[in-house]
Design an enzyme around this catalytic site. Structure first.
Site, PDB file in Angstrom:
ATOM      1  N   ARG A  24       1.029  -1.503  -0.065  1.00  0.00           N
ATOM      2  CA  ARG A  24      -0.234   0.730  -0.368  1.00  0.00           C
ATOM      3  C   ARG A  24       0.957   1.349   0.124  1.00  0.00           C
ATOM      4  O   ARG A  24       0.296   2.501  -0.415  1.00  0.00           O
ATOM      5  CB  ARG A  24      -1.176   0.402   1.373  1.00  0.00           C
ATOM      6  CG  ARG A  24      -2.035   1.106   1.059  1.00  0.00           C
ATOM      7  CD  ARG A  24      -3.106   1.082   2.064  1.00  0.00           C
ATOM      8  NE  ARG A  24      -3.398   0.511   2.844  1.00  0.00           N
ATOM      9  CZ  ARG A  24      -2.713   0.644   4.232  1.00  0.00           C
ATOM     10  NH1 ARG A  24      -1.968   1.722   4.896  1.00  0.00           N
ATOM     11  NH2 ARG A  24      -2.551  -0.201   5.748  1.00  0.00           N
ATOM     12  N   TYR A  76     -15.101  15.681 -18.420  1.00  0.00           N
ATOM     13  CA  TYR A  76     -15.716  14.904 -18.450  1.00  0.00           C
ATOM     14  C   TYR A  76     -16.969  14.666 -17.219  1.00  0.00           C
ATOM     15  O   TYR A  76     -16.530  14.983 -16.177  1.00  0.00           O
ATOM     16  CB  TYR A  76     -14.237  13.536 -18.195  1.00  0.00           C
ATOM     17  CG  TYR A  76     -14.296  12.305 -17.322  1.00  0.00           C
ATOM     18  CD1 TYR A  76     -15.438  11.291 -18.242  1.00  0.00           C
ATOM     19  CD2 TYR A  76     -13.719  11.720 -16.392  1.00  0.00           C
ATOM     20  CE1 TYR A  76     -15.311  10.289 -17.853  1.00  0.00           C
ATOM     21  CE2 TYR A  76     -14.721  10.320 -15.915  1.00  0.00           C
ATOM     22  CZ  TYR A  76     -15.593   9.751 -16.240  1.00  0.00           C
ATOM     23  OH  TYR A  76     -16.220   8.483 -16.162  1.00  0.00           O
ATOM     24  N   ASP A 148      -6.067  18.543 -16.577  1.00  0.00           N
ATOM     25  CA  ASP A 148      -5.527  16.749 -16.542  1.00  0.00           C
ATOM     26  C   ASP A 148      -5.779  16.619 -18.260  1.00  0.00           C
ATOM     27  O   ASP A 148      -6.107  17.092 -18.979  1.00  0.00           O
ATOM     28  CB  ASP A 148      -7.436  16.290 -16.836  1.00  0.00           C
ATOM     29  CG  ASP A 148      -7.790  14.821 -17.397  1.00  0.00           C
ATOM     30  OD1 ASP A 148      -6.919  14.456 -17.192  1.00  0.00           O
ATOM     31  OD2 ASP A 148      -8.629  14.817 -16.472  1.00  0.00           O
ATOM     32  N   LYS A 173      -6.520   5.903 -20.739  1.00  0.00           N
ATOM     33  CA  LYS A 173      -6.412   5.967 -21.866  1.00  0.00           C
ATOM     34  C   LYS A 173      -5.231   5.706 -22.323  1.00  0.00           C
ATOM     35  O   LYS A 173      -4.678   4.632 -23.353  1.00  0.00           O
ATOM     36  CB  LYS A 173      -7.245   7.259 -21.855  1.00  0.00           C
ATOM     37  CG  LYS A 173      -8.803   7.540 -20.622  1.00  0.00           C
ATOM     38  CD  LYS A 173      -9.448   6.360 -21.472  1.00  0.00           C
ATOM     39  CE  LYS A 173     -10.666   6.647 -20.643  1.00  0.00           C
ATOM     40  NZ  LYS A 173     -11.157   6.925 -19.397  1.00  0.00           N
TER      41      LYS A 173
END
Ligand code: PLP
Length: 360
Positions: A24, A76, A148, A173
């Site tokens: 983690r 988005y 972004d 993406k």
């Protein structure tokens, strides 16, 4: 780079560590990936997350109730959903403005604005905001700038070099590039924020798993070649669609008539491979979605397969209908993520689907 499919790491003795304690916090495969993305985006540190939305969510842990942010008025849909349904009830207000207009940004900025969040180009309208000018204005008010960079990737655009403080990515993406996993990144420019983000990531635990880290590393190896081929294909498809009688409007950064063309050319090294368009009738849009044979009707973008998306029922389904109407995201509006198949096959597919509607 191998996949270190390990949750924990043995210590040789008290006080002696291999450099890894527990996945983690960090894992060698994820660490390698973060260093690669950090180098590509010219940051101080990069952190990998399980999705793009996990990256965005974690970044907003930096802010507190009472903070106000300016955000682009086209984004988005999942990011808008996050701002509206999670941040607003927490007392963090996001004011949507037209960030393509520097005067609007200047008028909206004051010392109570904590950050500005931009997509440039935006999803799905391909609007362009001037990262350098906005960053200069924002920094006069101690306001942070978040970009972004999913659509252009560091292959075509480096927001941190233009003055932004943070970059986020949906690496699902182009960075991953094969439609086979989800991932996200925050790249931070300032060591003080990097440290805080590492602490928050360790505490909340949405980091990327080792196998997915390896898949994204594998994807990045061909990022340049995929971006170049997809962009070349997008240009050819734009030329084809531009002259088609049923296409009413095309939103594409390589179009010299795009209102943001000069800003975009000054800050990016290429136009990317995303384009949206509006057809003449709703029935034609529905026909296209069911008659395309090579191009898949699916959400997402940036993989090796060309995808067509219907934002109004897919990526933007949870956005206020009034905002969609204002932005022109209607039932005639489609988004195309052009990828790397042979461009003649892609154009033939569009042609047969458009012509079979005309023949009805
Ligand atoms: C521009 C942009 N940012 C962020 C996201 C969210 O990424 P993810 O789906 O990996 O959570 C998406 C998803 O489509 C996107 O298009």
């Amino acid at each position: 780079m191998p996949i270190y499919q390990s949750a924990t790491y043995a210590h040789p003795a008290l006080g002696i560590s291999s450099g890894y304690d527990y996945s983690r916090l960090q894992n060698p495969t994820k660490h390698e990936l973060e260093m690669v993305v950090n180098r590509l985006e010219h940051g101080d540190d990069a952190l990998a997350f399980s999705t793009g939305m996990a990256a965005t969510t974690l970044l907003f842990e930096l802010f507190k109730p009472g903070d106000t942010l300016l955000v682009s008025d086209d984004l988005y849909g999942g990011t808008i959903r996050f701002f509206t349904h999670l941040l607003a009830p927490r007392g963090i207000q996001c004011i949507a403005i037209d960030t393509t207009d520097i005067h609007t940004v200047e008028a909206a900025l004051n010392d109570s604005i904590t950050a500005i969040f931009l997509e440039t180009p935006t999803n799905p309208l391909m609007r362009t905001s001037d990262i350098k000018s906005i960053s200069e204005l924002a920094h006069q008010q101690q306001t942070l700038v978040i970009v972004d960079n999913t659509f252009l990737t560091p292959y075509y655009q480096n927001p941190l070099d233009l003055g932004a403080d943070f970059v986020i990515h949906s690496a699902t993406k182009y960075l991953g590039g094969h439609n086979d996993t989800l991932a996200g990144f925050i790249v931070s420019k300032h060591p003080s924020f990097s440290q805080r983000l590492r602490f928050l990531a360790k505490t909340t635990g949405s980091g990327l798993a080792p196998f997915d880290s390896w898949l994204i590393l594998r994807g990045i190896k061909t990022l340049a070649i995929r971006m170049r081929q997809a962009s070349e294909n997008a240009e050819a498809i734009f030329q084809y669609l531009k002259h088609h009688h049923a296409i009413k409007h095309i939103f594409y950064l390589g179009d010299p008539d795009h209102p943001g063309y000069s800003v975009h050319c000054a800050q990016a090294r290429g136009h990317g491979a995303m384009l949206s368009f509006e057809v003449d009738q709703e029935a034609r849009a529905a026909h296209l979605l069911s008659h395309l044979q090579l191009i898949a009707f699916a959400e997402s973008l940036g993989g090796v397969e060309t995808l067509i998306t219907y934002p109004i029922t897919q990526t933007h389904a949870d956005v206020d209908p009034l905002i969609l109407e204002k932005n022109g995201i209607n039932r005639r509006f489609l988004r195309l993520s052009v990828c790397i198949e042979h461009v003649d096959d892609l154009i033939d597919d569009l042609k047969q689907a458009l012509e079979s509607f005309d023949a009805l």
